[in-house]
Design a protein around this motif. Sequence first.
Motif, short mmCIF file in Angstrom:
data_model
loop_
_atom_site.label_atom_id
_atom_site.label_comp_id
_atom_site.label_asym_id
_atom_site.label_seq_id
_atom_site.Cartn_x
_atom_site.Cartn_y
_atom_site.Cartn_z
N THR A 138 0.85 -1.19 0.00
CA THR A 138 0.00 0.00 0.00
C THR A 138 0.88 1.24 0.00
N ARG A 139 0.27 2.40 -0.23
CA ARG A 139 1.02 3.65 -0.17
C ARG A 139 1.60 3.85 1.23
N ARG A 140 0.85 3.46 2.25
CA ARG A 140 1.34 3.58 3.62
C ARG A 140 2.57 2.68 3.82
N ARG A 160 5.54 4.39 2.27
CA ARG A 160 5.98 5.52 3.09
C ARG A 160 6.77 5.01 4.31
N LEU A 161 6.26 3.97 4.96
CA LEU A 161 6.95 3.40 6.12
C LEU A 161 8.31 2.82 5.73
N SER A 182 7.45 2.73 -4.02
CA SER A 182 6.25 3.19 -4.72
C SER A 182 6.00 2.37 -5.98
#
Length: 153
Positions: A27-29, A32-33, A67
């Motif tokens: 996921t995008r989260r 980011r993590l 990403s």
Amino acid sequence: MTHHHLTEETKPSPAPTRQLTLCFSGTRRGARLARQLTVQQFTEWTGLPYDSDPARAIALVTAELASNAVRHGSLPGRDFRLTLHLLPDRFRVEVTDTRPERLPPPVTPRSTDETSGRGLLLVEAYADRWGRTVREAYTRTVWAEVQLLTTDS
């Protein structure tokens, strides 16, 4: 800088002095993590500050690779794997996803009015070496290496 883009790795990297492997949700989260953890681990292992040029390069490279794994390499319900290597003279980021049949697109300059498709240009600009490795039928790894600071003589 030597760029080995979109090619199989021809020779193994030297043994890492430190290594960490973690899985993140596709996921995008998760992406980011992965970026945040990578920069934190990089600064902890190297002692370089968050605002150093290598830390910024690592952040940009990791953000793009993670990403891309989420956007282009993910199957529903499948995670991506992040592996970090501290090598004697460089830091290596590997992102492994579940779509080995999907090769990264060719790195070509984009029109200024296009809203996407510039990510691998960033990897090309900030990584000293990068490429992809497919070792099995179910995964592919896109990797990038960033040189650590060198002293000028």
